[in-house]
Design an enzyme around this catalytic site. Structure first.
Site, PDB file in Angstrom:
ATOM      1  N   LYS A  19      64.094   1.157  50.933  1.00 12.97           N
ATOM      2  CA  LYS A  19      63.718  -0.227  51.247  1.00 12.97           C
ATOM      3  C   LYS A  19      63.458  -0.375  52.747  1.00 12.97           C
ATOM      4  CE  LYS A  19      65.845  -4.771  51.612  1.00 12.97           C
ATOM      5  NZ  LYS A  19      64.977  -5.605  50.796  1.00 12.97           N
ATOM      6  N   HIS A 697      54.991 -20.754  44.788  1.00 11.29           N
ATOM      7  CA  HIS A 697      54.903 -19.398  45.329  1.00 11.29           C
ATOM      8  C   HIS A 697      53.852 -19.298  46.426  1.00 11.29           C
ATOM      9  CE1 HIS A 697      56.600 -19.028  41.279  1.00 11.29           C
ATOM     10  NE2 HIS A 697      57.407 -18.192  41.890  1.00 11.29           N
TER      11      HIS A 697
END
Ligand code: GLN
Ligand code: ZN
Length: 758
Positions: A19, A697
């Site tokens: 990540k 969103h």
């Protein structure tokens, strides 16, 4: 001798190294080489961890998603990126995220993302059009095979099978996806030959759609594909997981692959039939360690069951986890704060591989060879079985009582709605929001400091109350009709409640990849659930004390709590869900008692709990809806129950949604241009609906006219007396400077609509 193998390993790394490397790369803080090196190191580390297996997976590593890797391997890229400059990796991230890195000057639409079967992992949907061509490039996989071999590992490449690959794909024009099968078979053949040239013997070919209901044309596709693929020098391990083969068992056994893997956690009772159905020499791989959950395996019990099978199959028996370990956290050893008693009951990826090895030794050398490990395992299993923290007779009794009581509301909706209308006195087209407001840096810092102990309780309360007041001032200035407190105190809609319930535990590093670089840390539901004290009443009452407008209490529903947790496996999910429902019911009643007139119970994850086979849907829906009823239906007629679901596929479950009998349901509709409401209309959905009027969103601010237009469309389907106006979902990921103008326009639109309605 039994053989062990692994189907896939979590790639994020125990400290989420992947990540962080990815995000650094996207921010242009590191170069491509550095990212590649990080990937190589992780692969090497992960192979080392799996080294005890006879066969290790290669090809399960991906920088973003294994389905996207498969698309690149097959040389199947969306047209919109084809002529863009840059490396293969840059192209890869363009499909994954819409851009190669944050400075990229070629923004494109990212590929659509959707859930991988019934897991919380999301893959990038392969896109097919009439123009689609496969221009395979196997280099990357072949490189990784070399990489593993250079480290002296015995590898078995992992591929998504051609039929599942097409099933996961979406046709962007009218071309049926199965039209691509013949060409795809050829590409897979080339790939298998290339792997054979590298000295590869076995390939794991994942066809998880074999655990779903397959129409005849898909069954045909399987026959055709495997007739072609068995023609190469490679031995194929046809791999199924997440469920039973059911009516596809014969089909799978007739495909002629050298081996078949079965998910024994879900399909133990199919083993005998599968052995009978397969030709004499077929390798039978049994997935005996749960790859989807975090509990220790009962090794003694498993051996009891396995020994006769091992006797029967001899060298044909392979053992593995049930599915890829992608769905569990990496290493329990890094957990320092977990209660030692609970920690002793758990196994993450590392520990699961150790269990697998113990089983292998016990079968190959006798149980005595691993007597200590088996004894320790037996003690852990017994400790969990007997723990008073897991089993609370009063909770089981309370659930039994609740199931006997009627779980419907006192009066029918028509009658309740009159009481509510009188009490709440809301205007037509009432405006509200879904619960959360922007989670500013300040809010997140405050929560983090409080958690670390750097901020005392009083200071934390003071700051959070300021945040609540801030959100209420803003909502009043905007002129919204039903207010919310804003959820500043919540990090996550499940964790927040889990932390306050007995029966839940939390890991520090139990990260599981959700998509790309995003990981989630599902709470661990280990025992009978109780609620020591009220969880939200103080915040909501405080919020209500600041305004004359009605305040909507905000809770997470039992089904969502369940679906987003690691759940105990020693009782049915149904039983655990009812316990959660009772705890939340108490909270609902406490809120009502505190004078809160509207209570929203979010069931964001209700739909995703649906079983993979449609024939099993009803069983799930029966207890899921019942759980909602248990938690919601204890209130008086005057109390208005809301629920919220953030997705747009309802058609097939609408009768069940109606059974929930929430007074108001808020849903996602703006992206479907209100077409979703057709289903509610056709069904004659009787209660109130808040169809989301803008997509949260996106940072775009919707125009007043746009909202009015959408609501006009909604009013063609649902009588306007039953319509609310609200955004699609919570606003926590947005900024106030986006939220305020959007809500201002929403309120303005409501005024326009009221004026027009007279
Ligand atoms: N009440 C929650 C919020 O507003 C709902 C979140 C969700 O549906 N995912 O954040
Ligand atoms: Zn939502």
């Amino acid at each position: 001798m039994v053989t062990t193998h692994n189907l896939g390993f979590p790639r994020v790394g125990a400290q989420r190294q992947l990540k962080f490397a990815l995000e650094q790369y996207w921010r242009s803080e590191i170069e491509q080489d550095a990212l590649q090196t990080a990937g190589q190191q992780l692969r090497a580390e992960h192979w080392q961890t799996q080294a005890q297996c006879n066969w290790l997976p290669v090809g399960d590593f991906a920088f973003y998603d294994q389905v996207l890797d498969m698309s690149f391997l097959l040389g199947h890229l969306p047209d919109r990126i084809k002529n863009l400059p840059g490396s293969a990796l840059e192209q890869y991230f363009r499909v994954a995220r819409g851009r190669a890195n944050n400075q990229d000057d070629h923004p494109v639409f990212a590929g659509e993302m959707t859930k991988w079967f019934d897991t919380n992992y999301h893959y990038i949907v392969p896109e097919l059009t009439q123009e689609t061509q496969f221009k395979p490039n196997f280099d990357k996989l072949l490189e990784q095979v070399k990489e593993a071999k250079a480290l002296n590992h015995n590898v078995k490449p992992v591929l998504i099978g051609p039929v599942t690959y097409l099933w996961l794909s979406k046709s962007k024009d009218e071309t049926p996806v199965l039209d691509f099968l013949p060409e795809l078979i050829q590409v897979y053949q080339q790939l298998l030959i290339a792997l054979a040239d590298q000295g590869i013997e076995w390939v794991q070919i994942d066809e998880p759609i074999l655990v779903t209901e397959l129409a005849e044309e898909w069954q045909q596709a399987f026959r055709r594909a495997y007739a072609g693929l068995n023609n190469t020098p490679i031995r194929l391990l046809l791999t199924t997981y997440f469920g039973q083969l059911g009516s596809n068992l014969t089909l799978a056994s007739e495909l002629g692959t050298a081996g078949i893997h079965l998910d024994v956690i879900n399909a133990a009772d199919e083993v005998e039939a599968l052995i009978q159905a397969c030709p004499q020499e077929t390798v039978i791989s049994l997935g005996v360690i749960n790859g989807r959950n975090i509990w220790k395996t009962d090794l003694n019990l498993t051996l009891e069951w396995l020994e006769p099978i091992a006797e029967q199959l001899q060298d044909r028996l392979w053992l593995a986890p049930s599915c890829s370990l992608l769905h569990v956290p990496v290493d329990l050893a890094t957990e320092e704060k977990l209660d030692p008693e609970i920690k002793d009951w758990l196994a993450f990826a590392h520990q699961k591989l150790a269990e697998l090895d113990t089983l292998k030794t016990a079968l190959n050398q006798g149980r005595d060879a691993v007597a200590d490990a088996l004894k320790a395992n037996q003690q852990s299993i017994a400790s969990r079985n007997q723990s008073a923290r897991v089993h609370k007779p009063q909770v089981k009794q309370a659930v039994a009582d609740a199931l006997i009581r009627s779980s419907s509301r006192l009066s029918v909706y028509q009658k309740r709605s009159q009481h509510q209308a009188k009490k709440l006195a809301l205007p037509a087209f009432p405006t509200t929001t879904i619960g959360s407001f922007p989670q500013t840096t300040e809010i997140r810092r405050t929560r983090a400091q409080f958690k670390k102990g750097a901020l005392d309780h009083a200071a934390y309360q003071r700051i959070m109350k300021q945040e609540i007041k801030n959100s209420i001032d803003r909502q009043e200035a905007l002129g919204l009709d039903v207010l919310v407190h804003g959820e500043a105190e919540r990090n996550d809609m499940v964790e927040y409640f889990g932390e306050q319930l007995d029966g839940y535990a939390f890991s520090q590093n139990g990260w599981v990849q959700s998509y790309g670089s995003r990981c989630v840390k599902p709470p661990i539901l280990f025992g009978d659930i109780t609620r020591p004290k009220a969880m939200t009443v103080e915040w909501i009452s405080y919020a209500q004390s600041l305004t004359e407008k009605p305040m909507k209490g905000m809770l997470t529903g039992p089904v969502t709590m369940l679906n987003w947790s690691f759940v105990r496996d020693d009782q049915s999910r149904e039983a655990s869900c009812y316990q959660l429902a009772l705890a939340i019911r108490d909270e609902v009643l406490d809120l009502e008692q505190a004078g809160i007139g509207l209570i929203q119970i979010d069931e964001a994850a209700l739909r995703e709990g649906l079983p993979l086979r449609q024939s099993q849907w009803q069983g799930y829906l029966d207890w899921a809806i019942k759980s909602f009823q248990i938690c919601a239906n204890g209130v008086g007629d005057e109390t208005q129950i809301h629920t919220h679901m953030c997705y747009s596929e309802f058609n097939d479950i609408l009768p069940e949604i109606a059974k929930m009998d929430a007074d108001v349901i808020t849903i996602e509709t703006s992206r479907s241009d209100m077409e979703l409401l057709d289903a509610f209309d056709a069904f004659n959905y009787p209660n109130q609906i808040g169809p989301g009027v803008y997509d949260i969103h996106s940072p775009n601010v919707p125009e007043v006219s746009q909202i009015v237009k959408l609501m006009d469309k909604a009013a063609l389907r649902i009588p306007k007396e039953r319509l609310w106006i609200n955004p699609d979902c919570g606003l926590k990921t947005r900024q106030w400077n986006e939220v305020e103008p959007a809500l201002k326009n929403m309120v303005e639109a409501a005024k326009t609509l009221r004026a027009a309605a007279g």
